[in-house]
Design a protein around this motif. Structure first.
Motif, PDB file in Angstrom:
ATOM      1  N   PRO A  34     -20.407   6.708  42.810  1.00  0.00           N
ATOM      2  CA  PRO A  34     -20.457   5.281  42.456  1.00  0.00           C
ATOM      3  C   PRO A  34     -21.843   4.819  41.990  1.00  0.00           C
ATOM      4  O   PRO A  34     -21.982   3.756  41.400  1.00  0.00           O
ATOM      5  N   SER A  61     -22.801  -6.412  48.440  1.00  0.00           N
ATOM      6  CA  SER A  61     -22.023  -5.842  47.334  1.00  0.00           C
ATOM      7  C   SER A  61     -22.962  -5.169  46.348  1.00  0.00           C
ATOM      8  O   SER A  61     -24.174  -5.381  46.367  1.00  0.00           O
ATOM      9  N   TYR A  64     -22.035  -4.134  38.852  1.00  0.00           N
ATOM     10  CA  TYR A  64     -22.215  -3.293  37.676  1.00  0.00           C
ATOM     11  C   TYR A  64     -22.345  -4.229  36.482  1.00  0.00           C
ATOM     12  O   TYR A  64     -21.447  -5.022  36.207  1.00  0.00           O
ATOM     13  N   ALA A 128     -18.140  -5.610  37.042  1.00  0.00           N
ATOM     14  CA  ALA A 128     -17.410  -5.303  38.279  1.00  0.00           C
ATOM     15  C   ALA A 128     -18.342  -5.497  39.466  1.00  0.00           C
ATOM     16  O   ALA A 128     -19.567  -5.446  39.328  1.00  0.00           O
ATOM     17  N   HIS A 129     -17.738  -5.713  40.617  1.00  0.00           N
ATOM     18  CA  HIS A 129     -18.518  -5.797  41.856  1.00  0.00           C
ATOM     19  C   HIS A 129     -17.693  -5.205  42.987  1.00  0.00           C
ATOM     20  O   HIS A 129     -16.462  -5.315  43.001  1.00  0.00           O
ATOM     21  N   TYR A 130     -18.384  -4.529  43.907  1.00  0.00           N
ATOM     22  CA  TYR A 130     -17.708  -3.869  45.020  1.00  0.00           C
ATOM     23  C   TYR A 130     -18.456  -4.159  46.311  1.00  0.00           C
ATOM     24  O   TYR A 130     -19.638  -3.839  46.433  1.00  0.00           O
ATOM     25  N   LEU A 133     -20.720  -1.383  48.885  1.00  0.00           N
ATOM     26  CA  LEU A 133     -21.390  -0.311  48.138  1.00  0.00           C
ATOM     27  C   LEU A 133     -22.885  -0.564  47.976  1.00  0.00           C
ATOM     28  O   LEU A 133     -23.644   0.367  47.729  1.00  0.00           O
TER      29      LEU A 133
END
Length: 173
Positions: A34, A61, A64, A128-130, A133
């Motif tokens: 990732p 978070s 990207y 995007a965001h997670y 991570l």
């Protein structure tokens, strides 16, 4: 009969060492994906350290960010930009094309940002965001985290070397 069961039993420890080594190496590789693959695809990666975009993008978070031309940015897009030496990710309230700036606002903030973001400060659009991570990327970017990852990978390699040596010893003896 007795000889065959001894031969099978003697392969258990090398097989376990090999499996453990492979699992360790696979976990190191999987945890790096990732962080590395998106960079190869042209994304910048940043950790979210403030709650200004919560609940949409929580603290901890990773975001990207893909480069975008300022003219392509629309109201409602979340952009990343430089502000006073820090990277800020906020939602675009208005794209002022004539002035060459964005009016932005954090979702959790009551008001728009005091200063507009100039086009020159734009890094790109948040693609995007997670959640969570961000902690992983902090680990990989710190000196201690890098040492842990390298040490963990070395342990996996050593388990595989040990398995090979045990198998060779079994063949000789």
């Amino acid at each position: 009969m007795h000889r065959r069961s001894e031969a099978k039993g003697g392969n258990v420890i090398p097989a376990l060492c090999s499996i453990i080594g492979i699992l360790i190496l696979c976990s190191v590789i999987a945890s790096c994906l990732p962080v590395t693959v998106p960079r190869l695809m042209g994304y910048e990666i940043y950790n979210v350290v403030s709650g200004s975009m919560e609940p949409e993008i929580p603290v901890g978070s990773v975001i990207y960010v893909k480069a975008a031309a300022p003219e392509e940015v629309r109201e409602g897009d979340v952009i990343a930009f430089w502000s006073n030496g820090s990277v800020v990710a906020h939602r675009v309230v208005k794209n002022k094309m004539v002035e060459g700036s964005f009016v932005t606002k954090g979702d959790a903030n009551a008001r728009e940002d005091m200063n507009e973001a100039d086009y020159e400060a734009l890094i790109g659009r948040v693609a995007a965001h997670y959640p969570v991570l961000g902690e992983l990327t902090l680990l990989y970017t710190s000196p201690v985290g890098k040492a842990y990852v390298i040490g963990f990978a070395a342990c996996g390699a050593m388990f595989n070397l040990l398995a090979g040596r045990l198998r060779e010893r079994k063949r000789r003896g």
